[in-house]
Write a protein that holds these residues in place. Structure first.
Motif, short mmCIF file in Angstrom:
data_model
loop_
_atom_site.label_atom_id
_atom_site.label_comp_id
_atom_site.label_asym_id
_atom_site.label_seq_id
_atom_site.Cartn_x
_atom_site.Cartn_y
_atom_site.Cartn_z
N THR A 33 45.73 67.84 -15.51
CA THR A 33 45.57 67.27 -14.17
C THR A 33 45.79 65.77 -14.12
N PRO A 34 45.18 64.96 -15.02
CA PRO A 34 45.45 63.51 -14.99
C PRO A 34 46.92 63.18 -15.18
N LEU A 35 47.60 63.91 -16.06
CA LEU A 35 49.04 63.66 -16.28
C LEU A 35 49.83 63.96 -15.02
N VAL A 36 49.60 65.11 -14.42
CA VAL A 36 50.33 65.50 -13.21
C VAL A 36 50.05 64.53 -12.06
N THR A 37 48.81 64.12 -11.94
CA THR A 37 48.43 63.17 -10.89
C THR A 37 49.18 61.85 -11.06
N GLU A 38 49.28 61.38 -12.29
CA GLU A 38 49.98 60.12 -12.56
C GLU A 38 51.47 60.23 -12.25
N ILE A 39 52.09 61.34 -12.66
CA ILE A 39 53.52 61.52 -12.39
C ILE A 39 53.78 61.61 -10.89
N LEU A 40 52.91 62.33 -10.16
CA LEU A 40 53.06 62.43 -8.70
C LEU A 40 52.95 61.06 -8.05
N LYS A 41 51.98 60.29 -8.50
CA LYS A 41 51.77 58.95 -7.94
C LYS A 41 53.01 58.08 -8.14
N GLN A 42 53.55 58.09 -9.35
CA GLN A 42 54.71 57.25 -9.64
C GLN A 42 55.97 57.74 -8.94
N SER A 43 56.09 59.06 -8.75
CA SER A 43 57.26 59.59 -8.04
C SER A 43 57.21 59.20 -6.56
N ARG A 44 56.02 59.22 -5.96
CA ARG A 44 55.89 58.80 -4.56
C ARG A 44 56.24 57.33 -4.40
N GLU A 45 55.73 56.51 -5.33
CA GLU A 45 56.02 55.07 -5.27
C GLU A 45 57.51 54.80 -5.40
N SER A 46 58.18 55.53 -6.27
CA SER A 46 59.62 55.33 -6.47
C SER A 46 60.40 55.75 -5.24
N GLN A 47 59.96 56.83 -4.58
CA GLN A 47 60.64 57.27 -3.36
C GLN A 47 60.40 56.30 -2.21
N GLN A 48 59.19 55.80 -2.09
CA GLN A 48 58.88 54.85 -1.02
C GLN A 48 59.68 53.56 -1.17
N LYS A 49 59.89 53.14 -2.40
CA LYS A 49 60.68 51.94 -2.67
C LYS A 49 62.17 52.23 -2.67
N SER A 57 77.12 58.96 -6.23
CA SER A 57 77.39 58.12 -7.41
C SER A 57 76.61 56.81 -7.39
N ASP A 58 76.18 56.37 -6.21
CA ASP A 58 75.45 55.11 -6.13
C ASP A 58 73.93 55.33 -6.05
N GLN A 59 73.50 56.58 -6.23
CA GLN A 59 72.08 56.89 -6.16
C GLN A 59 71.53 57.22 -7.56
N THR A 60 70.23 57.12 -7.67
CA THR A 60 69.57 57.38 -8.96
C THR A 60 68.81 58.69 -8.90
N SER A 61 69.02 59.52 -9.92
CA SER A 61 68.28 60.77 -10.06
C SER A 61 67.34 60.65 -11.25
N CYS A 62 66.18 61.28 -11.13
CA CYS A 62 65.18 61.22 -12.19
C CYS A 62 64.93 62.61 -12.75
N ALA A 63 64.96 62.72 -14.07
CA ALA A 63 64.65 63.97 -14.76
C ALA A 63 63.26 63.87 -15.37
N ILE A 64 62.35 64.73 -14.94
CA ILE A 64 61.01 64.82 -15.52
C ILE A 64 61.06 65.93 -16.56
N ILE A 65 60.92 65.56 -17.83
CA ILE A 65 61.19 66.49 -18.94
C ILE A 65 59.91 66.74 -19.73
N PHE A 66 59.60 68.01 -19.94
CA PHE A 66 58.42 68.39 -20.72
C PHE A 66 58.85 68.89 -22.09
#
Length: 297
Positions: A147-163, A75-84
């Protein structure tokens, strides 16, 4: 009341609209072929990546795959939905079904939610359901833009997990059915879950020879995992695009049939009205002729 001129204008307008629909149908059919081909190729690539991971564990003599960070969202964690979804209309219930599926699925996930949405149309529908998009991406216009879209989403997901801003990621997209149509699906993307591990463990190295790792083992595993994550997102995006074009093709086929029926109806009305007009003119001629005969007598 319709006139001959009015019916001619309506008929011409229907013919112009039918030409546009036919062009969109042809474009959707062409797009489906390239996206389905890409999905088929991705399946082979994914299998190769999976075998590579199996080879790593075989070479390192690792009998079990463990994920110390595996957990269920709290309940105190955040989940992210990637929706196409889609940016364009004329796709029937493509976005409506996705929005309803996402809304129902997210209600069963505890904690805070973030929505990273690909497609303005589905974003508007989800906003009506009370959800706010954290990030909004445009839908790729062709296969090269994926490919550019997927690369950007992967980059931002890694940053969010690292933080440690987001604990769990889910992917929502429409997936083509084997014969026709599509179905909304959901998969856990990050962290890698037990379902993925169990599926991976079902694969076996195809030869009796034990695989060997060339180079640094950790770098090899990292490259394989990155390949898996990239393939998962890429596959979801391409399957969504294939489903979108399949839905548009189906909508255009129905529209084309409706326009053809409308043209038939307009043509019948036009011919009836034209025949009625000719009958009236003939009646006037006959009436005039009879009047002249009476006067001459």
């Amino acid at each position: 009341m319709d006139t001959l001129e009015n019916l001619r204008n309506k008929t011409q307008g229907a013919k112009d609209l039918k030409s546009v629909v036919s062009a969109m149908k042809a474009l959707a059919g062409s797009n489906i072929i390239q996206y389905e081909t890409a999905v088929s190729s991705l399946e082979d690539y994914y299998h190769t990546i999976a075998l590579g991971i199996i080879a790593y564990f075989e070479a390192e003599n690792i009998k079990d795959i463990k994920d110390p960070n595996e957990h269920q969202p709290k309940s105190d964690q955040t989940s992210c939905a990637i929706i196409f979804g889609s940016d364009q209309g004329l796709v029937a219930q493509f976005n409506d079904e996705m929005a309803s599926f996402v809304s129902a699925s997210l209600k069963g996930i505890p904690g805070k939610k973030e929505l990273w949405i690909v497609g303005e149309r589905v974003q508007l529908l989800l906003s009506d359901e009370g959800f706010t998009a954290t990030k909004l991406y445009p839908v790729p216009s062709d296969l090269n833009a994926v490919t550019p879209l997927v690369t950007e989403i992967l980059k931002q997901s890694r940053e969010s997990q690292q933080k440690q801003e987001i604990a769990t990621f889910y992917i929502f997209h429409n997936q083509p059915k084997p014969n026709s149509g599509y179905i909304p699906v959901m998969q856990r993307f990050l962290p890698l879950d037990s379902t993925w591990k169990n599926t991976l463990q079902e694969l076996h190295w195809p030869t009796k020879l034990h695989p060997q790792i060339a180079g640094d083992a950790k770098m090899t595993l990292s490259a394989l995992i990155n390949g898996y994550l990239f393939t998962s997102l890429f596959k979801a995006c391409v399957e969504s695009l294939a489903s979108e074009n399949a839905s548009r093709l189906d909508a255009m086929q129905r529209a084309e049939k409706n326009i053809s029926d409308l043209l038939d109806d307009l043509n019948k009305k036009y011919h009836r009205l034209r025949q009625s007009s000719i009958d009236e003119e003939l009646f006037d001629v006959v009436s005039g002729f009879e009047a002249l005969n009476k006067d001459s007598q």
